[in-house]
Scaffold this active site. Structure first.
Site, PDB file in Angstrom:
ATOM      1  N   ASP A 267     -18.014   9.453 -39.922  1.00 30.38           N
ATOM      2  CA  ASP A 267     -19.462   9.285 -40.098  1.00 30.38           C
ATOM      3  C   ASP A 267     -19.807   8.766 -41.503  1.00 30.38           C
ATOM      4  O   ASP A 267     -20.941   8.393 -41.763  1.00 30.38           O
ATOM      5  CB  ASP A 267     -20.166  10.616 -39.823  1.00 30.38           C
TER       6      ASP A 267
ATOM      7  N   ARG B  17     -20.044   3.294 -46.437  1.00 27.92           N
ATOM      8  CA  ARG B  17     -19.299   2.962 -47.659  1.00 27.92           C
ATOM      9  C   ARG B  17     -18.074   2.109 -47.368  1.00 27.92           C
ATOM     10  O   ARG B  17     -17.622   1.357 -48.222  1.00 27.92           O
ATOM     11  CB  ARG B  17     -18.946   4.258 -48.398  1.00 27.92           C
TER      12      ARG B  17
ATOM     13  N   ASP C  90     -30.071   2.463 -39.176  1.00 25.15           N
ATOM     14  CA  ASP C  90     -29.005   2.464 -40.176  1.00 25.15           C
ATOM     15  C   ASP C  90     -28.682   1.062 -40.687  1.00 25.15           C
ATOM     16  O   ASP C  90     -27.722   0.873 -41.426  1.00 25.15           O
ATOM     17  CB  ASP C  90     -27.761   3.152 -39.602  1.00 25.15           C
TER      18      ASP C  90
ATOM     19  N   LYS D 204     -26.427  -2.618 -46.103  1.00 20.97           N
ATOM     20  CA  LYS D 204     -25.698  -1.940 -45.026  1.00 20.97           C
ATOM     21  C   LYS D 204     -26.308  -2.303 -43.676  1.00 20.97           C
ATOM     22  O   LYS D 204     -27.497  -2.076 -43.446  1.00 20.97           O
ATOM     23  CB  LYS D 204     -25.751  -0.422 -45.240  1.00 20.97           C
TER      24      LYS D 204
ATOM     25  N   GLU E  38     -19.286   5.935 -42.721  1.00 16.41           N
ATOM     26  CA  GLU E  38     -18.855   4.569 -42.393  1.00 16.41           C
ATOM     27  C   GLU E  38     -19.494   3.514 -43.281  1.00 16.41           C
ATOM     28  O   GLU E  38     -18.912   2.470 -43.528  1.00 16.41           O
ATOM     29  CB  GLU E  38     -19.168   4.272 -40.921  1.00 16.41           C
TER      30      GLU E  38
ATOM     31  N   LYS F  95     -22.161  12.677 -34.498  1.00 19.96           N
ATOM     32  CA  LYS F  95     -23.368  13.364 -34.962  1.00 19.96           C
ATOM     33  C   LYS F  95     -23.923  14.253 -33.843  1.00 19.96           C
ATOM     34  O   LYS F  95     -23.674  13.977 -32.670  1.00 19.96           O
ATOM     35  CB  LYS F  95     -24.445  12.331 -35.325  1.00 19.96           C
TER      36      LYS F  95
ATOM     37  N   ASP G 285     -25.538   4.158 -35.675  1.00 20.08           N
ATOM     38  CA  ASP G 285     -24.534   5.048 -36.253  1.00 20.08           C
ATOM     39  C   ASP G 285     -24.488   6.359 -35.476  1.00 20.08           C
ATOM     40  O   ASP G 285     -25.271   7.266 -35.727  1.00 20.08           O
ATOM     41  CB  ASP G 285     -24.878   5.316 -37.726  1.00 20.08           C
TER      42      ASP G 285
HETATM   43  N1  BES Z   1     -26.332   6.754 -41.879  1.00 18.22           N
HETATM   44  C1  BES Z   1     -25.887   8.014 -42.344  1.00 18.22           C
HETATM   45  C2  BES Z   1     -26.787   8.593 -43.443  1.00 18.22           C
HETATM   46  C3  BES Z   1     -28.189   8.959 -43.076  1.00 18.22           C
HETATM   47  C4  BES Z   1     -28.508  10.269 -42.757  1.00 18.22           C
HETATM   48  C5  BES Z   1     -29.203   8.049 -43.129  1.00 18.22           C
HETATM   49  C6  BES Z   1     -29.808  10.625 -42.474  1.00 18.22           C
HETATM   50  C7  BES Z   1     -30.505   8.387 -42.843  1.00 18.22           C
HETATM   51  C8  BES Z   1     -30.812   9.686 -42.515  1.00 18.22           C
HETATM   52  C9  BES Z   1     -24.486   7.897 -42.927  1.00 18.22           C
HETATM   53  O1  BES Z   1     -23.652   6.974 -42.320  1.00 18.22           O
HETATM   54  C10 BES Z   1     -23.840   9.234 -42.773  1.00 18.22           C
HETATM   55  O2  BES Z   1     -23.632   9.626 -41.657  1.00 18.22           O
HETATM   56  N2  BES Z   1     -23.547   9.897 -43.876  1.00 18.22           N
HETATM   57  C11 BES Z   1     -22.944  11.178 -43.856  1.00 18.22           C
HETATM   58  C12 BES Z   1     -21.856  11.183 -44.902  1.00 18.22           C
HETATM   59  C13 BES Z   1     -20.964  12.375 -44.829  1.00 18.22           C
HETATM   60  C14 BES Z   1     -20.179  12.370 -43.544  1.00 18.22           C
HETATM   61  C15 BES Z   1     -20.035  12.359 -46.008  1.00 18.22           C
HETATM   62  C16 BES Z   1     -24.019  12.208 -44.181  1.00 18.22           C
HETATM   63  O3  BES Z   1     -24.923  11.910 -44.972  1.00 18.22           O
HETATM   64  O4  BES Z   1     -23.983  13.284 -43.590  1.00 18.22           O
HETATM   65 ZN    ZN Z   2     -24.559   5.413 -41.423  1.00 15.77          ZN
HETATM   66 MN    MN Z   3     -22.681   7.778 -40.637  1.00 19.17          MN
END
Ligand code: BES
Ligand code: ZN
Ligand code: MN
Length: 498
Positions: free
Chosen positions: A345, A349, A286, A263, A347, A275, A268
């Site tokens: 968010d 996947r 990220d 990834k 993204e 966020k 992000d």
């Molecule tokens: N990059 C984030 C995940 C992340 C969170 C990495 C904390 C490192 C530390 C990812 O893109 C994300 O935002 N995931 C969301 C998914 C949700 C919206 C289904 C999450 O984990 O909140």
């Molecule tokens: Zn992310």
């Molecule tokens: Mn995200």
């Protein structure tokens, strides 16, 4: 440790300090190649200074041998429970101590045995951890720390360890160190510096540096041709164009084919599903998965292993704007499946789904993907191991065991088919996000929809281990390079077992 390990019988000048790792109740000199007379005076000194070898203890005094001016004992705790993480912390403490005391030339006496590992395995790990303990990232500081850095490490050999053995071990360690440091440096670069385009150039530079890798970079036009709707959708909110970086190591008669997907979200912000402001800066990490893939590719190319290994890095920036994707939008992925964007968010996947589909053309036996994918994985496992999911339980078990041995731990999480319905959409084939519950697993279930048929696949959620928000168990703040050692070792092992 700038030019680490000038291995010499006796240093020309006395070292500033000889560091001795000491476990409680164990003679720290027993396994080392000192003469009987030297051992005697070292033991006498130890007796006088009285280190107990407890965790966190640091005791210094005058060195009784001409090899160094001072001697410092670093407590490591009970040897029967000595873990890789504890060894890493111990060596990191050596570096901090030496830097603080302005010791530039140091000696390292390590004859400790990691619990459950053979002497040789322990030795390799100790050497590797010693080699990577001095990592800092000061590229963006105008005042560099150069003068405060260790610039020579003299290793005390183990008894019976020939100069040749040690030389070979160090060669390997140096190679891994460069790959790990590359991965860390990439991860640490901020979003304004490391854009998707810059990530692509960095991958190209790496490939040109080591040879044995063909580089192809897909820009927006090529991504359109490949119908990579996921990658294109994520990048729409940003002025930075997306890329897909393709790194191919293709030996003449490859024994196997492995695809590594990473990834590469260079920043992000969450997109329209923005966020919270606090801590958002951490999302420059990220692209840690991409950094891992580039680090592994570097190792494989350098070893020139007779296995086809392809690195695929979909990379984009996830920002909100008037052109960004919105919740409710429906996009078509490269595989033809449609996705309702429930949360912009989620993204990672979307990028990975396209890359996993793209992987099919390389006829892989195995696909690994690395992604800082979910906060939920960090909630579950913290910073001590990555969560792994996939379609091949035996492979997951093998990685778990191997991860334990090399000190990059992974823990298998379930991917029951019952998780996929959490992503049911009223309008499209699936949504890109479920509810809060089982967030790491629904992300895995989403990815699974894009994995080519009949291919073994393991997804590494490295959100908790790909970077650290402060020094942690011997890891520096920032990118860790997690996965570089584990996957390089896994690929080497395939060859040993063929
Ligand atoms: N990059 C984030 C995940 C992340 C969170 C990495 C904390 C490192 C530390 C990812 O893109 C994300 O935002 N995931 C969301 C998914 C949700 C919206 C289904 C999450 O984990 O909140
Ligand atoms: Zn992310
Ligand atoms: Mn995200």
């Amino acid at each position: 440790m700038a030019d680490l390990y000038q291995f010499r019988e006796t240093p020309e000048e006395p070292l500033d300090c000889l560091y001795v790792l000491k476990c409680s109740g164990v003679d720290p000199f027993g396994g080392l190649e000192f003469q009987t007379k030297e051992k005697r005076s070292l033991r006498q000194k130890a007796k006088a200074l009285g280190p107990r070898g407890e965790k966190g203890e640091i005791i210094s005094g005058e060195c009784p041998l001409p090899i160094a001016r001072r001697i410092t004992f670093v407590g490591m705790g009970d040897e029967k429970e000595l873990s890789h993480a504890r060894l890493r912390s111990g060596l990191r403490r050596v570096v901090h101590q030496a830097t603080k005391n302005r010791e530039y030339q140091i000696g390292l006496a390590i004859s400790v045995r990691i619990h459950g590992l053979s002497e040789v395995e322990s030795r390799l790990i100790a050497l590797r951890e010693a080699a990577i303990a001095d990592y800092t990232f000061d590229h963006f500081r105008s005042k560099k720390n150069e003068f405060d850095k260790i610039d020579g490490v003299h290793l005390i050999p183990l008894s019976g360890e020939s100069e040749e053995d040690l030389g070979e071990r160090l060669e390997r360690v140096r190679m891994l160190r460069s790959s790990i440091y590359l991965a860390r440096d990439l991860a640490n670069r901020p979003g304004n510096d490391l854009t998707p385009e810059a990530l692509a150039s960095a991958a190209r530079d790496m490939a040109e540096g080591v040879g044995n890798i063909r580089v192809t970079i897909l820009g927006p036009k090529e991504l359109q041709k490949e119908k990579c709707g996921g990658i294109l959708a994520v990048s729409r909110g940003s002025a930075e164009e997306p890329r897909m970086i393709v790194l191919e190591h293709r030996p003449k008669k490859p024994k196997k084919s492995i695809v590594l997907v990473g990834k590469g979200v260079t920043f992000d912000a969450g997109g329209i599903s923005l966020k919270p402001a606090s801590g958002m800066g951490w999302m420059k990490f990220d692209m840690a998965g991409a950094a891992t893939v580039i680090g592994v590719m570097r190792t494989i190319a350098e070893l020139d292993l007779p296995i086809k290994v392809v690195g695929l890095i979909p990379t984009a920036e996830n920002l909100p704007s008037g052109t960004a994707i919105k919740p409710g939008d429906i996009i078509t992925m490269a595989s033809g499946k449609t996705v309702e964007v429930d949360n912009t968010d989620a993204e990672g996947r979307l990028l990975l789904g396209d890359a996993l589909h793209y992987a099919a053309r390389f006829n892989p036996d195995v696909i690994f993907d690395f992604a800082t994918l979910t906060g939920a994985c960090v909630v579950a496992l913290g910073h001590e191991c990555a969560g792994i999911m996939g379609n091949d339980p035996a492979l997951a078990e093998e990685l778990k065991k191997l991860g334990e041995d090399v000190g990059e731990r992974v823990w298998p999480l379930p991917l029951y088919e019952e998780y996929f319905p959490y992503l049911k959409s009223d309008w499209a084939d699936m949504k890109n996000a479920g509810s809060r519950w089982g967030g790491a697993l629904t992300a895995g279930a989403f990815l699974q929809q894009f994995v080519p048929e009949k291919v073994s696949w393991v997804h590494f959620d490295i959100a908790g281990v790909g970077y650290m928000e402060k020094e942690h168990n011997g890891f520096p703040i920032g990118g860790t390079g997690f996965g570089v050692v584990l996957i390089s070792r896994y690929i080497e092992r395939i060859l040993e077992n063929l």
